[in-house]
Design a protein around this motif. Structure first.
Motif, PDB file in Angstrom:
ATOM      1  N   TRP A 149       1.430  33.635 -11.093  1.00 55.79           N
ATOM      2  CA  TRP A 149       0.665  32.409 -11.322  1.00 55.79           C
ATOM      3  C   TRP A 149       0.808  31.936 -12.771  1.00 55.79           C
ATOM      4  O   TRP A 149       0.853  30.721 -13.035  1.00 55.79           O
ATOM      5  CB  TRP A 149      -0.799  32.634 -10.968  1.00 55.79           C
ATOM      6  CG  TRP A 149      -0.987  32.866  -9.505  1.00 55.79           C
ATOM      7  CD1 TRP A 149      -1.175  34.067  -8.874  1.00 55.79           C
ATOM      8  CD2 TRP A 149      -0.955  31.881  -8.465  1.00 55.79           C
ATOM      9  NE1 TRP A 149      -1.273  33.884  -7.517  1.00 55.79           N
ATOM     10  CE2 TRP A 149      -1.141  32.545  -7.233  1.00 55.79           C
ATOM     11  CE3 TRP A 149      -0.795  30.488  -8.454  1.00 55.79           C
ATOM     12  CZ2 TRP A 149      -1.179  31.882  -6.013  1.00 55.79           C
ATOM     13  CZ3 TRP A 149      -0.826  29.814  -7.235  1.00 55.79           C
ATOM     14  CH2 TRP A 149      -1.016  30.501  -6.032  1.00 55.79           C
ATOM     15  N   ALA A 150       0.883  32.894 -13.699  1.00 55.79           N
ATOM     16  CA  ALA A 150       1.133  32.511 -15.086  1.00 55.79           C
ATOM     17  C   ALA A 150       2.506  31.864 -15.214  1.00 55.79           C
ATOM     18  O   ALA A 150       2.674  30.864 -15.928  1.00 55.79           O
ATOM     19  CB  ALA A 150       1.031  33.740 -15.994  1.00 55.79           C
ATOM     20  N   ALA A 151       3.507  32.418 -14.511  1.00 54.34           N
ATOM     21  CA  ALA A 151       4.843  31.826 -14.525  1.00 54.34           C
ATOM     22  C   ALA A 151       4.808  30.410 -13.968  1.00 54.34           C
ATOM     23  O   ALA A 151       5.454  29.490 -14.504  1.00 54.34           O
ATOM     24  CB  ALA A 151       5.811  32.699 -13.723  1.00 54.34           C
ATOM     25  N   ALA A 152       4.054  30.210 -12.885  1.00 52.96           N
ATOM     26  CA  ALA A 152       3.956  28.864 -12.298  1.00 52.96           C
ATOM     27  C   ALA A 152       3.341  27.892 -13.295  1.00 52.96           C
ATOM     28  O   ALA A 152       3.811  26.752 -13.439  1.00 52.96           O
ATOM     29  CB  ALA A 152       3.116  28.925 -11.021  1.00 52.96           C
ATOM     30  N   GLN A 153       2.303  28.318 -13.999  1.00 52.87           N
ATOM     31  CA  GLN A 153       1.676  27.428 -14.977  1.00 52.87           C
ATOM     32  C   GLN A 153       2.601  27.149 -16.153  1.00 52.87           C
ATOM     33  O   GLN A 153       2.575  26.069 -16.741  1.00 52.87           O
ATOM     34  CB  GLN A 153       0.359  28.033 -15.470  1.00 52.87           C
ATOM     35  CG  GLN A 153      -0.506  27.043 -16.245  1.00 52.87           C
ATOM     36  CD  GLN A 153      -1.825  27.648 -16.666  1.00 52.87           C
ATOM     37  OE1 GLN A 153      -1.853  28.498 -17.552  1.00 52.87           O
ATOM     38  NE2 GLN A 153      -2.910  27.243 -16.020  1.00 52.87           N
ATOM     39  N   ALA A 154       3.465  28.115 -16.464  1.00 48.44           N
ATOM     40  CA  ALA A 154       4.419  27.936 -17.569  1.00 48.44           C
ATOM     41  C   ALA A 154       5.613  27.084 -17.169  1.00 48.44           C
ATOM     42  O   ALA A 154       6.467  26.789 -18.019  1.00 48.44           O
ATOM     43  CB  ALA A 154       4.895  29.301 -18.057  1.00 48.44           C
ATOM     44  N   GLY A 155       5.714  26.688 -15.885  1.00 44.03           N
ATOM     45  CA  GLY A 155       6.843  25.891 -15.424  1.00 44.03           C
ATOM     46  C   GLY A 155       8.043  26.722 -15.024  1.00 44.03           C
ATOM     47  O   GLY A 155       9.117  26.174 -14.746  1.00 44.03           O
ATOM     48  N   ASP A 156       7.894  28.019 -14.966  1.00 39.21           N
ATOM     49  CA  ASP A 156       8.979  28.926 -14.586  1.00 39.21           C
ATOM     50  C   ASP A 156       8.930  29.118 -13.063  1.00 39.21           C
ATOM     51  O   ASP A 156       8.380  30.097 -12.565  1.00 39.21           O
ATOM     52  CB  ASP A 156       8.804  30.261 -15.316  1.00 39.21           C
ATOM     53  CG  ASP A 156       9.893  31.275 -14.972  1.00 39.21           C
ATOM     54  OD1 ASP A 156      10.833  30.927 -14.239  1.00 39.21           O
ATOM     55  OD2 ASP A 156       9.776  32.433 -15.437  1.00 39.21           O
TER      56      ASP A 156
END
Length: 564
Positions: A149-156
């Motif tokens: 989810w952190a990756a999704a928020q980072a655009g990754d």
């Protein structure tokens, strides 16, 4: 007659906090001689934290930290108190670091900082904090589930679709795949999302979270009949699932499909399973911390608020628990359960009038669960007539009444000395739930107490005891059956065992006194009956014990009714 109340409130789901709880007079609770010193504040804060008063602990420890010459001494305690109180932003600022901080404190601090970054929409810092092995045991699972989810928020996008792996951790395997399904849907890779959803809902007992997730996906894809069928299958396994009931009604009624979770909502959801796991493993402080973090990300997670309330109630923080139970709003699936828990918190505190008032207010909506809570509270307060009327209405409205409705009405009718009306209800419940220990014990005990069908009753109670050998009430029923049959030696053995299991039950102690008397052990019998009077017995048991003590004649010999 011993009557057990049934727990009709919806099952707990998860926990979170209540920063809105009323603030006590902190200084009044501090040790008077040292309340104005940093060390005194530290002692007061530590005591409050150990006793579950997290808001109070946070205040004391923050004052101690600011006034202390050795700030490192109290910073970690202040961090923990802020986190337990639900002030995640403050906890992130106090996260332990440096050579003097403990390793467990550093790990939790890093997790808290990652969640705070997610809450602030700072995906890249959150992703960096969650990367690698800096967040180790016991938080590795929580960190792994948050990372996508952190990756999704980072655009990754590609990073968000990598399924988390923690060797040997089945929780991460299962919930990691559920989260991956949501993230595939977010990336518009619907076929891969559905493959994951199907896997996590396969088998005989998929989790309710997974069923709701896949059902929501089907609704969003315009496949409402499939969603309805999925929800109905879930309700067959758990007829009282309020979220499943609401989802089925929504899908069947053609209402708008639920939106997929946002990144913050998905991250909050990812923390729920680790929270529940920690609580089940008796790691309550960690479980509460995870729930606080989940609610920082998604303050509208009513299931988490209910769990917070349960956790705080069990720890003695009644005001905090009530504040948590007050969070679900009318119209939400969790509202009836929240009101039930709120009413019961007043009942347990001795404020019976307030408990019934709250239950009536919720029941006025017509919600079946709220009406059931009212009936249960009325039974607890010996208002059986009205309870029977409410339960009768609920039974009449249901095409397939829950066995517990029959059980509840039967137990109320029993207490009203209407056995001829009660017995059919209890047998109807037994037909629907033939192996339920509480039901087997209740019917068996009722027959035993009436001197009827004793061999059949004993067999039922023996089955109940086999299922719950640590239940003092059930062992008592078995001992009382032997007493009724005139086997006083065995009765004493069983009743002594029941007293060991539930020493404070006045009825069990009264039964043991009777068995002692019939076996010729009169001094021991008198001791037991005197003990009964110290255990807050109800009026009937008190009168029975007082009569035997005053007369000096003991109980009447058991008279067996004709066997049916």
């Amino acid at each position: 007659m011993r009557l057990r109340l049934l727990a009709f409130a919806a099952p707990l789901v998860l926990l979170g906090a209540c920063g809105s709880a009323p603030k006590p007079d902190l200084e009044a609770r501090a040790p008077q001689a040292a309340a104005d010193t940093p060390y005194g504040m530290f002692l007061a804060g530590s005591a409050a934290l150990n006793q579950g008063r997290s808001d109070e602990a946070a205040r004391f420890l923050d004052m101690a930290r600011l006034g202390s010459g050795d700030e490192a001494l109290v910073t970690e305690r202040a961090f923990t108190a802020a986190l337990m109180a639900g002030d995640v932003e403050r906890a992130a600022a106090l996260a332990p670091d440096g050579p003097d901080a403990s390793e467990p404190g550093k790990r939790m601090g890093r997790l808290v900082q990652a969640v705070e970054a997610l809450a602030d929409g700072k995906g890249k810092p959150a992703q960096a904090l969650l990367a690698g092995d800096a967040i180790g045991f016991p938080h590795r699972s929580a960190a792994a589930l948050l990372a996508p989810w952190a990756a999704a928020q980072a655009g990754d996008v590609e990073g968000s679709l990598v399924r988390p792996q923690v060797r040997g951790d089945t929780l991460v395997d299962y919930f990691g795949q559920l989260n991956q399904a949501y993230l595939f849907e977010r990336a518009r890779r619907f076929d891969e999302a559905e493959t994951d959803f199907k896997v996590v809902t396969a088998g005989e007992t998929p989790t309710e979270l997974a069923v709701l997730a896949y059902g929501g996906f089907l609704e969003r894809r315009g496949r409402r009949p499939e969603a309805v069928a999925l929800y109905e299958a879930g309700l067959q396994r758990n007829p009282s699932g309020v979220a499943l009931q609401a989802a089925r009604a929504r899908a069947a009624g053609g209402k708008a499909a639920p939106a997929p979770p946002t990144v913050k909502e998905g991250a909050a959801l990812a923390l729920l399973a680790p929270a529940a796991t920690m609580i089940a493993a008796k790691q309550g402080q960690i479980g509460l911390a995870y729930l606080r973090l989940a609610l920082r990300l998604d303050p509208q997670r009513n299931d988490a608020w209910l769990m917070v309330g349960d956790f705080l109630q069990a720890g003695g923080d009644v005001e905090g628990a009530r504040a948590a139970y007050a969070r679900p709003k009318p119209g939400s699936p969790e509202f009836p359960a929240a009101q039930a828990k709120l009413a019961w918190s007043h009942q347990l505190a001795g404020d019976k009038a307030k408990a019934v008032e709250l239950a009536r207010r919720a029941a006025a909506s017509g919600d079946p669960d709220a009406r059931l809570t009212l009936a249960d509270l009325l039974r607890a307060n010996e208002q059986y007539e009205e309870a029977v009327q409410i339960l009768g209405g609920l039974i009449g409205e249901s095409q397939t009444p829950d066995w517990r409705l029959y059980f509840a009405r039967g137990s109320a009718l029993t207490q009203m000395d209407r056995w001829e009306d009660a017995e059919p209800d209890l047998l109807a419940a037994l037909k629907l739930r033939p192996d339920e220990p509480e039901l087997l014990n209740f019917i068996g005990y009722s027959w035993i107490d009436r001197g009827e069908r004793l061999q059949e009753a004993m067999a039922m109670v023996e089955r109940a005891v086999a299922a719950n050998p640590r239940s003092g009430a059930m062992v008592d029923s078995l001992g009382w059956a032997h007493y009724r049959l005139g086997d006083y030696k065995t009765a004493i053995e069983k009743l002594e065992q029941a007293v060991e299991l539930d020493a404070g039950d006045p009825e069990i102690n009264n039964h043991l006194g009777d068995a002692y008397w019939m076996a010729g052990r009169k001094d021991e019998a008198v001791f037991q009956w005197r003990r009964v009077l110290t255990l807050d017995p109800d009026a009937k048991i008190r009168a029975d014990a007082e009569k035997k003590l005053a007369s000096g004649l003991g109980p009447e010999a058991p008279k067996l009714a004709e066997q049916k």
